[in-house]
Design an enzyme around this catalytic site. Structure first.
Site, mmCIF file in Angstrom:
data_model
loop_
_atom_site.group_PDB
_atom_site.id
_atom_site.type_symbol
_atom_site.label_atom_id
_atom_site.label_comp_id
_atom_site.label_asym_id
_atom_site.label_seq_id
_atom_site.Cartn_x
_atom_site.Cartn_y
_atom_site.Cartn_z
ATOM 1 N N GLY B 72 1.953 1.529 3.915
ATOM 2 C CA GLY B 72 1.348 1.370 5.274
ATOM 3 C C GLY B 72 2.380 0.963 6.257
ATOM 4 O O GLY B 72 2.376 1.430 7.534
ATOM 5 N N ASN B 151 -6.329 -8.143 9.038
ATOM 6 C CA ASN B 151 -6.273 -8.488 7.635
ATOM 7 C C ASN B 151 -6.824 -9.957 7.322
ATOM 8 O O ASN B 151 -7.192 -10.252 6.208
ATOM 9 C CB ASN B 151 -4.911 -8.229 7.158
ATOM 10 C CG ASN B 151 -3.743 -8.870 8.111
ATOM 11 O OD1 ASN B 151 -3.915 -8.691 9.353
ATOM 12 N ND2 ASN B 151 -2.993 -9.632 7.616
ATOM 13 N N GLY B 200 -2.470 2.813 0.127
ATOM 14 C CA GLY B 200 -3.287 3.228 -1.059
ATOM 15 C C GLY B 200 -3.768 2.092 -1.793
ATOM 16 O O GLY B 200 -4.809 2.076 -2.301
ATOM 17 N N THR B 237 11.040 13.906 -1.999
ATOM 18 C CA THR B 237 10.287 14.419 -2.965
ATOM 19 C C THR B 237 9.030 13.676 -2.828
ATOM 20 O O THR B 237 8.831 12.531 -3.118
ATOM 21 C CB THR B 237 11.051 14.465 -4.376
ATOM 22 O OG1 THR B 237 12.189 15.075 -4.322
ATOM 23 C CG2 THR B 237 10.000 15.133 -5.295
ATOM 24 N N CYS B 325 3.061 -22.912 4.959
ATOM 25 C CA CYS B 325 3.862 -23.135 3.685
ATOM 26 C C CYS B 325 3.635 -21.840 2.550
ATOM 27 O O CYS B 325 4.399 -21.714 1.747
ATOM 28 C CB CYS B 325 3.142 -24.482 2.919
ATOM 29 S SG CYS B 325 4.154 -25.951 3.425
#
Lengths: 311, 399
Positions: B72, B151, B200, B237, B325
């Site tokens: 991401g 998130n 993913g 690749t 922390c």
């Protein structure tokens, strides 16, 4: 998740002396809420002997903050106030078999709570100009504020300088970008431009080359002293001077270092006191070694010995 | 002890069907998809299939709009840097204060290079001010980057509407949809979103594979140059096994989307209500009415999050926290601070993020142990006394 020692976990899951202390005659409140740690240390002191009869704590904080508070109360109980004030944050960390570098400030907070509680008992006002910055160097737990102050105080201009003075950046080197940012900021304020290490090392090397008198090729053996331009006595004096200069720092952390012998490129020293078995001993040694190399202008190995070498 | 994994916004378990699909691409199907021989050809076909599976999940018009990346973060960086490179005359970026560090750190870095970054602020529930956003859009704006769902809190941003507004102003729009993909229906072909990042490992595929959706016609400059892979838009690749895995995971996500929004959502609500019914001085952060079905983030006041996580971990329960922390930083979560949470609450936030594997028994177990954990830590806290916050303020030195 952090790599907490068994002992940190044990003191976190089963904290000693937690909660309010009835009859406390010294209370220290310290901490930084933004940073997420705050601690109240309560002590009960015998007014005649100044012995800490009992100590308890309340802590808002992470696992290591709670464990450090617990350890602190265990360490200081039964000590006189003067003895207790000698307790360093490294001792608190050592009591817990070490803390992760990011968490060393938890042990600092413990020591400060103690100072505040003692001041409170004595009717004094404790104040601290303690300022903590973001952790820059994770190998040696050096924060941004310390780096910036050191750069200003010593007019440092390179990352290498910062490593020599603070150890920051002397390990994995991943924080060099962060150190450069701080250097950039300070130097920009003075209207100077930051020069990267590479440029400075090259300049140093070029200057050194012009000063070194190359021995004639026919000379079969060149002594090390001839290369560095120092007699054996001069070398040892320089080594002694470096060792003497670092001793106060180590003594502040309850350790010490002693020069044992110099054999060619090997410099033998003995670490004593709190340095013995300290997890950061190798860090200390590499710092001293770097300073020796700088001072002597030659590469040496700094080697720790546990016993005096028998001649 | 059975473990309970409620940290699915951090990462997810790879679905066994995904593992099964990818394994042959480590062994017999090891070819390089660029090769002309049969080894390469078979892998090339598998990659095309995976591309189509992801196209379907995202509702993209063309499969060539799917560019595979390594994660991401790479997708985010590619999107923003491409927009700046492709439009050198535009020197401004619009984003939000609560983006993931993949966007924020990059923006801070770009500011050093002289770019201007406008950070949209949020209100107490983590919502944006769209009028302010409208006012910032200009012909100086190179790109807008706004996350689909946060998130930490799960709160949705109105990205479809915001993309529409950007489009009308002639500005490129990117969304970091890492948390949203697979949990909410997405139909890119009927949107004005130009670029979208996904990862993913957030949807039961392995780590190390991501996607940048790139609308056909969007001006683009690659981050990595080299070979012709991904039509020259991302050289290197192909990670063929992981691409096949991500394709399979996308197919499975499409099938489980209804489950996420019914069963998982009900479990999430059960957890939240179960905790709040028993524990005082705790509240849900973000916008409870407009968020991911799997996420709940609760602030427990007067205690610190890492301590909560350590005790949860002892019970075999895995969650995460926005405390300073847990991240090793000096400040609690930027998301919590942006919403104006006081430090005494921001440090005590715990995020529970569920998945399609979460069971009712697991949720009930968390509801059972949570009150004891909170009470234990509050009994240690200087802010707490006799089952209530202390009346006189605890005011430590150098706070």
């Amino acid at each position: 998740m952090w790599n907490y020692s068994e002992k940190v976990q044990e003191h976190f899951f089963n904290p000693r002396n937690a909660g309010e202390l009835e009859g406390a005659n010294g209370i220290g409140d310290v901490g930084s809420l933004s940073c997420g740690d705050a601690l109240r240390l309560m002590i009960h002191v015998d007014p005649d002997t100044e012995v800490i009869l009992d100590a308890r704590f309340q802590t808002f904080g992470c696992g290591s903050a709670i464990a450090s508070s617990s350890a602190l109360t265990e360490i200081i109980k039964g000590k006189t106030l003067d003895e207790a004030l000698q307790v360093s944050n490294q001792e608190i960390a050592d009591f817990l078999d070490g803390l992760p570098p990011e968490k060393m400030h938890c042990s600092v907070m413990g020591r400060e709570a103690l100072q505040a509680a003692v001041a409170n008992y004595r009717g004094e006002v404790w104040s601290d100009d303690h300022e903590e910055g973001a952790l820059v160097c994770k190998c040696f737990a050096v924060d941004a504020v310390l780096i910036e102050e050191t750069i200003r105080a010593n007019n440092l201009t390179t990352v290498q300088d910062v490593s020599f003075y603070t150890k920051a950046g002397g390990g994995c080197s991943a924080c060099h970008e962060g150190i450069e940012d701080i250097l950039n900021k300070v130097l920009a304020e003075k209207g100077q431009a930051f020069q990267s290490n590479v440029a400075r090392v090259q300049a140093d090397a070029e200057q050194a080359l012009t000063q070194i008198e190359m021995p004639p090729l026919s000379t079969p053996q060149v002594t090390e002293a001839a290369v560095s331009g120092l007699s054996t006595l001069q070398r040892i004096r320089k080594i002694e001077a470096v060792i003497e200069a670092v001793r106060p720092q180590l003594q502040r952390d309850k350790g010490d270092i002693e020069l044992i012998d110099v054999v060619g490129k090997a410099v033998y020293v003995r670490l004593t006191g709190a340095c013995t078995g300290c997890q950061l001993a190798s860090v200390t040694l590499s710092g001293v070694q770097q300073q020796l190399i700088e001072s002597l202008g030659e590469f040496i190995h700094l080697l720790p010995v546990t016993k005096s070498p028998t001649a | 002890m059975d473990t309970i994994y409620l940290d699915n916004n951090a990462t997810t378990q790879v679905d066994p069907l995904v593992v099964q699909a990818m394994l042959p691409y480590f062994t017999e199907q090891f070819g390089n998809p660029s090769s002309l021989h049969q080894y390469g050809n078979r892998v090339g076909l598998a990659l095309k299939h995976a591309r189509q599976q992801i196209q379907t999940l995202l509702g993209a018009e063309h499969d060539t709009e799917i560019v595979f990346t390594s994660c991401g973060t790479e997708s985010d960086s590619t999107a923003i840097l491409s927009a700046l490179k492709a439009q050198p005359e535009r020197r401004e970026i619009i984003t939000t204060v609560v983006e993931h560090p993949a966007i924020l750190s990059l923006c801070e870095y770009l500011e050093k290079d002289g770019y201007t970054v406008h950070y949209l602020t949020v209100d107490g529930k983590g919502r944006l001010d769209l009028e302010h956003y409208q006012a910032l859009l200009s012909d100086q704006t190179a790109i807008v980057s706004v996350m689909w769902a946060n998130n930490e809190t799960g709160t949705f941003f109105p990205v479809l509407e915001m993309a529409e507004m950007a489009s009308q102003a002639g500005v490129m729009f990117h969304t970091d949809a890492v948390q949203a993909v697979g949990k909410v229906p997405i139909d890119l072909k009927n949107s004005k979103i130009d670029m979208l990042s996904l990862s993913g490992h957030k949807l039961h595929a392995p780590k190390g594979i991501g996607v940048l959706y790139l609308r056909r016609g969007t001006r683009f400059r690659p981050l990595l140059r080299g070979g012709h892979q991904e039509r020259g838009r991302r050289a290197g690749t192909e990670n063929s096994a992981s691409i096949v895995a991500l394709g399979k995971a996308a197919e499975l996500a499409l099938h489980s989307m209804k489950h996420e929004n019914t069963v998982v959502k009900v479990l999430r609500d059960r957890l939240e209500q179960g905790i709040l019914a028993q524990i005082q001085h705790a509240f849900v952060t973000g916008d409870p009415d407009n968020r991911l079905p799997n996420t709940c983030n609760i602030a427990f006041e007067y205690i610190e999050g890492e301590s909560i996580l350590l005790l949860l971990n002892k019970h075999g329960i895995a969650a995460s926290s926005g405390s300073a922390c847990t991240s090793g930083s000096l400040e609690p979560s930027h998301v919590m601070r942006a919403m104006g949470l006081p430090y005494t609450a921001a440090h005590g936030t715990v995020r529970f993020s569920l998945s399609r594997y979460t069971t009712e028994a697991e949720i009930d177990r968390v509801i059972e142990v949570m009150p004891g954990i909170i009470a234990q830590l509050r009994s240690l806290s200087p802010y707490w006394k006799n089952n209530a916050p202390v009346q006189e303020a605890f005011d430590p030195a150098y706070a």
